[in-house]
Each structure stands twice: as C-alpha cells, then as structure tokens.
Design a protein around this motif. Structure first.
Motif, PDB file in Angstrom:
ATOM      1  N   ILE A 129      -8.429  -4.074  13.996  1.00  0.00           N
ATOM      2  CA  ILE A 129      -7.445  -3.392  13.156  1.00  0.00           C
ATOM      3  C   ILE A 129      -6.772  -4.430  12.253  1.00  0.00           C
ATOM      4  O   ILE A 129      -6.690  -5.600  12.618  1.00  0.00           O
ATOM      5  CB  ILE A 129      -6.404  -2.593  13.983  1.00  0.00           C
ATOM      6  N   ILE A 130      -6.363  -3.980  11.105  1.00  0.00           N
ATOM      7  CA  ILE A 130      -5.857  -4.926  10.107  1.00  0.00           C
ATOM      8  C   ILE A 130      -4.327  -4.869  10.056  1.00  0.00           C
ATOM      9  O   ILE A 130      -3.752  -3.802   9.876  1.00  0.00           O
ATOM     10  CB  ILE A 130      -6.474  -4.614   8.725  1.00  0.00           C
ATOM     11  N   HIS A 131      -3.734  -6.039  10.194  1.00  0.00           N
ATOM     12  CA  HIS A 131      -2.275  -6.175  10.156  1.00  0.00           C
ATOM     13  C   HIS A 131      -1.793  -6.136   8.718  1.00  0.00           C
ATOM     14  O   HIS A 131      -2.502  -6.666   7.857  1.00  0.00           O
ATOM     15  CB  HIS A 131      -1.912  -7.509  10.823  1.00  0.00           C
ATOM     16  N   PRO A 132      -0.666  -5.569   8.374  1.00  0.00           N
ATOM     17  CA  PRO A 132       0.179  -4.735   9.228  1.00  0.00           C
ATOM     18  C   PRO A 132      -0.466  -3.357   9.386  1.00  0.00           C
ATOM     19  O   PRO A 132      -0.915  -2.777   8.405  1.00  0.00           O
ATOM     20  CB  PRO A 132       1.504  -4.646   8.450  1.00  0.00           C
ATOM     21  N   ALA A 333       0.421   5.494  -0.931  1.00  0.00           N
ATOM     22  CA  ALA A 333       1.321   5.956   0.134  1.00  0.00           C
ATOM     23  C   ALA A 333       2.770   5.970  -0.377  1.00  0.00           C
ATOM     24  O   ALA A 333       3.010   5.756  -1.579  1.00  0.00           O
ATOM     25  CB  ALA A 333       1.173   5.139   1.422  1.00  0.00           C
ATOM     26  N   PHE A 334       3.756   6.196   0.508  1.00  0.00           N
ATOM     27  CA  PHE A 334       5.141   6.286  -0.010  1.00  0.00           C
ATOM     28  C   PHE A 334       6.106   5.396   0.749  1.00  0.00           C
ATOM     29  O   PHE A 334       7.201   5.804   1.108  1.00  0.00           O
ATOM     30  CB  PHE A 334       5.630   7.734  -0.059  1.00  0.00           C
ATOM     31  N   TYR A 335       5.657   4.148   0.987  1.00  0.00           N
ATOM     32  CA  TYR A 335       6.500   3.202   1.712  1.00  0.00           C
ATOM     33  C   TYR A 335       6.663   1.913   0.920  1.00  0.00           C
ATOM     34  O   TYR A 335       5.720   1.452   0.269  1.00  0.00           O
ATOM     35  CB  TYR A 335       5.861   2.847   3.054  1.00  0.00           C
ATOM     36  N   LEU A 336       7.861   1.326   1.053  1.00  0.00           N
ATOM     37  CA  LEU A 336       8.089  -0.015   0.521  1.00  0.00           C
ATOM     38  C   LEU A 336       8.217  -0.931   1.732  1.00  0.00           C
ATOM     39  O   LEU A 336       9.125  -0.745   2.552  1.00  0.00           O
ATOM     40  CB  LEU A 336       9.399   0.001  -0.268  1.00  0.00           C
ATOM     41  N   PHE A 337       7.283  -1.875   1.845  1.00  0.00           N
ATOM     42  CA  PHE A 337       7.298  -2.792   2.976  1.00  0.00           C
ATOM     43  C   PHE A 337       8.018  -4.040   2.493  1.00  0.00           C
ATOM     44  O   PHE A 337       7.591  -4.681   1.531  1.00  0.00           O
ATOM     45  CB  PHE A 337       5.855  -3.074   3.393  1.00  0.00           C
ATOM     46  N   CYS A 338       9.149  -4.362   3.140  1.00  0.00           N
ATOM     47  CA  CYS A 338      10.049  -5.370   2.577  1.00  0.00           C
ATOM     48  C   CYS A 338      10.229  -6.570   3.499  1.00  0.00           C
ATOM     49  O   CYS A 338      10.539  -6.399   4.689  1.00  0.00           O
ATOM     50  CB  CYS A 338      11.428  -4.747   2.360  1.00  0.00           C
ATOM     51  N   ASP A 339      10.070  -7.736   2.925  1.00  0.00           N
ATOM     52  CA  ASP A 339      10.244  -8.992   3.663  1.00  0.00           C
ATOM     53  C   ASP A 339      11.739  -9.248   3.865  1.00  0.00           C
ATOM     54  O   ASP A 339      12.495  -9.350   2.891  1.00  0.00           O
ATOM     55  CB  ASP A 339       9.613 -10.125   2.833  1.00  0.00           C
ATOM     56  N   ILE A 340      12.162  -9.349   5.111  1.00  0.00           N
ATOM     57  CA  ILE A 340      13.585  -9.572   5.390  1.00  0.00           C
ATOM     58  C   ILE A 340      13.786 -10.926   6.068  1.00  0.00           C
ATOM     59  O   ILE A 340      14.826 -11.171   6.687  1.00  0.00           O
ATOM     60  CB  ILE A 340      14.160  -8.449   6.293  1.00  0.00           C
ATOM     61  N   GLY A 369       3.262  -4.731  13.715  1.00  0.00           N
ATOM     62  CA  GLY A 369       2.692  -6.073  13.872  1.00  0.00           C
ATOM     63  C   GLY A 369       3.293  -7.084  12.919  1.00  0.00           C
ATOM     64  O   GLY A 369       2.740  -8.169  12.735  1.00  0.00           O
ATOM     65  N   GLU A 370       4.442  -6.776  12.277  1.00  0.00           N
ATOM     66  CA  GLU A 370       5.023  -7.701  11.296  1.00  0.00           C
ATOM     67  C   GLU A 370       6.546  -7.680  11.423  1.00  0.00           C
ATOM     68  O   GLU A 370       7.231  -6.865  10.801  1.00  0.00           O
ATOM     69  CB  GLU A 370       4.571  -7.279   9.883  1.00  0.00           C
TER      70      GLU A 370
END
Ligand code: PMP
Ligand code: GLU
Length: 399
Positions: A129-132, A333-340, A369-370
C-alpha cells in the motif's frame, strides 16, 4: 469448569478484532456532527463525504422502487440490471469491458475492497500500500490474514510511488498492490504513463492491483482519470477495479459500491457475499442504477466538480503564506493534506487541540501513516471554509 474459569474463557474474544483500530475518519466525523447537533458552533472539515444532497431524481428512483415492490432479496451479487448498467459505465467511462458476471455490487466500495482482499489473500501474503494511505487499507489487509507493506512517498514526489519504489517493495510473498487514484488523503493522481510503468512491474511479478477509483469524478485542472485495468487484456485480468456511487453522486449513506474482476475472483466473492451479507439494499441498488444510467446527471457532476475546484482554490489561497501549515495541492478528491511539522505537534495532538480550542474538526494524518500532516476536507461551503481557516490561523498564532 468453575465459575471463574468459565468467565475467563468467555472473556477471551477475537484477538484479530481486538487489534483492529476503529476508523478515525468515521469516529471524528460522527463526534463533530453530534457536537453540531447539540448546538455547538463546530466547523467540520473532517467529513469524507460530499456536502451536496443526493440528486432529487435519484431519490425519486428509490421511492419508485419501493412503490414497485422492489423490497425483497435480490441476487446476492446485485441485480442483473444494475450490473449491466455498471458494465456499460465501465466500457463508456473507463474503456474496459466486464460482463455482468464479472461485477459484484456490495455495501459501499469499502465492502468491495474488503471482499477483494478476502478473495485474493492467503495467510502470510503481503499487500503493498502506498503512503499516505486511506486508513482502512492496512486494517483490511490484516483482517485478510496478510501483511501490509508500506511504500513511503513524500510531498516532493507528489505523494506518488514510482514503479521503481513498488518494485523494491515486491517480494516472493506479494499478492497485491492497492492503488488509489485520485488518492485519499493526498489528492495525488496517477496518470497513464505512471500506471503503465506500475502495471508492467506488477505483471512481471504476478501481483494483482486493487484499483480504488472512488474519486474518479472529482478531478481538477483538466487531468483525466485513467484506469489501470484499461491498459491491456493482461492488466485487466490482474486488476480488481473498485468504484461506487458514494462520492460521485453524493450517496454515501446509500451504501452501494462495486468491483469488477476476472470470474476466477468474482466467483469466490459471490459465494463469500452470499454467506455473509447477502445483497446490498434493494432500494439503494435501484437508485444507483438510475444514477449510473441518467445522462442528465452528468451536468450535476460537472457543476459539483467546478464547485469543489473553487473551494480547493479558496482554501489553498487562505492558507498560503502561513508558515505553520503547508497544504499539498490536490489534483483530485476533496481533501487538503497539510504539513503541520512546523507546529511541533503530532497530528493527533493538533487535531485534538484544534477541536477543543476552536471547534474546528480535521482528521489527523497519523492513521493515514503520516503523523506530520492533517487532512482537511473542502466538501463544505465556502462560508464554512473561510470560517474554519480563520479560526485555524488565529489559533496557530497562539500555539
Ligand atoms: N476508498 C476510499 C479511498 C475512500 O475514501 C472511501 C471513503 N468512503 C471508500 C473507498 C469507501 O467508500 P464507500 O464505502 O462509501 O463506497
Ligand atoms: N472515506 C471517507 C473518509 O476518508 C469516509 C469515512 C470512511 O469511510 O472512512 O473520510
């Protein structure tokens, strides 16, 4: 057996299920919804579901089905007419031919993926499976007795795994790769040339691809969805194509998903589903068939897609320049994946404190996974997006 021994024996429940992590996406979304229902001023950026209502004509198709008396068991794999509609859809949209006998309708795409893994895996097998990754994949792989093997990616590689990365993860035990394009949570999209290289590696190594295409209709910037199954007859035979109506037609609660695969696989799943869940809801099946066969709904999908794009752009703009939170630009898709990571908080800490302090619900990246990212959904109004980002920015100044 004395009473104490009997109690101890009874307490020894399934080890496999005891280790299972409940779905954080469903858990947090339902917590936020119940806070809102009890009058709290929550901004929900957590939900993995369209905020648009199911189209009125689809609802009417369900009412008509009830009135026609379609309220009984259907074949366990779904009605023939729905499977014919799916077969036509796959030919028209994805350029790949599956007969109705090679299609199984289930209780959502989640159930289809579970069925696919149960049919493909033996104990000791590995599934790449591929992260994330969508957080249900590793849990479902484990439930099938197999071991998830995670390929790490990064924002700088567009959160995509290369064919080389996948090749390096394949061993003699690898049974399948789960591919999700557009991806939840990153919004990364695999294009035809990416998929060709990945398909070659999988075919060379006898590895099946479970291709989760649930966000197919939600893509931006002119990029077209491409299904790995359509690359060649060999690729088709080694693919389990998964899709459904939840995201495209705003039908998450209706629970209709499907898979298409070679009959070697569907015949196993047909028996499995007949002994476990039987058919998915007959009324939902009629509604899904209507959705998939109504050309007039195309305009509605187009309108929704344009609205999602507007929201993505707005959310990206509102967050631009904030040093503590860096969104990755999604192509689907409808997500914003944000580095915190600049906040120094773990994703669970970030999401927990944000909900407590500002009543904004986001999903921590840890279960995907992130742990240095959080996922924010833009399947909500521009007004809510503005309010949510306002609260987040204000809060980040303080923490
Ligand atoms: N795959 C992905 C990547 C998802 O985000 C979801 C979320 N709902 C599903 C599959 C399952 O969708 P459903 O069961 O509602 O059809
Ligand atoms: N898939 C959606 C999400 O990721 C819905 C919840 C779920 O099924 O996990 O939020």
């Amino acid at each position: 057996m004395n009473k104490e021994e009997a109690v101890n024996k009874g307490a020894n429940l399934s080890g496999l299920l005891s280790l299972l992590k409940p779905s954080a996406t469903l858990e947090i979304t339902s917590k936020a919804k119940s806070m809102a229902a009890s009058g709290e001023d929550v901004v929900i950026l957590a939900a993995g579901e369209p905020d648009f209502d199911t189209p009125q004509s689809v609802k009417q198709a369900a009412v008509d089905a009830i009135n026609r008396g379609e309220t009984k068991y259907t074949p366990a794999v779904g009605t023939l007419s729905l499977r014919k509609a799916i077969s036509e859809k796959l030919k028209k949209d994805n350029g790949v031919e599956y007969s109705p006998g090679e299609i199984i309708v289930s209780n959502g795409a989640k159930h289809s993926i579970y069925n696919a893994l149960q049919a493909l895996c033996n104990p000791g097998d590995e599934v790449v499976i591929i992260h994330p990754y969508w957080l249900s994949y590793p849990e479902m792989v484990t439930l099938a007795g197999a071991t998830p093997v995670v390929v790490k990616t990064s924002a700088s590689s567009g959160f995509k795994a290369s064919a080389e990365d996948i090749k390096n993860a394949i061993t003699g035990k690898t049974k399948a790769l789960i591919l999700n394009s557009p991806s939840n949570p990153s919004g990364a999209v695999y294009e035809k040339q990416d998929l060709k290289a990945i398909s070659d590696i999988c075919l060379d190594n006898g590895v099946y691809v479970i291709s989760d295409e649930i966000y197919e209709k939600i893509m931006f910037d002119g990029i077209e969805h491409f299904s790995i199954a359509s690359l060649s007859p060999e690729a088709r035979d080694m693919t389990v194509l998964v899709n459904g109506v939840s995201k495209s037609y705003s039908m998450t609660g209706w629970r209709i998903g499907y898979l298409a695969a070679d009959t070697r696989i569907t015949s196993l799943i047909s028996g499995f589903q007949s002994q476990t869940t039987s058919n998915p809801c007959s009324i939902s099946q009629a509604a899904a068939e209507f959705a998939l066969t109504s050309p007039e709904l195309e305009a509605e999908l187009e309108k929704n897609r344009a609205e999602y794009k507007k929201r993505r752009d707005e959310m990206m703009n509102l967050l631009a320049g904030n040093e503590k939170i860096q969104p990755f630009k999604p192509l689907g898709a409808f997500y914003l994946f944000c580095d915190i990571s600049a906040t120094g908080m773990s994703s669970v800490e970030f999401a927990g404190k944000l909900l407590r302090d500002e009543k904004v619900a986001v999903i921590p990246g840890g279960p995907f996974g992130e742990d240095s990212f959080v996922r924010m959904s833009f399947a909500t109004s521009l007004e809510k997006i503005n309010e949510g980002v306002d609260r987040i920015s204000r809060w980040l100044e303080k923490v």
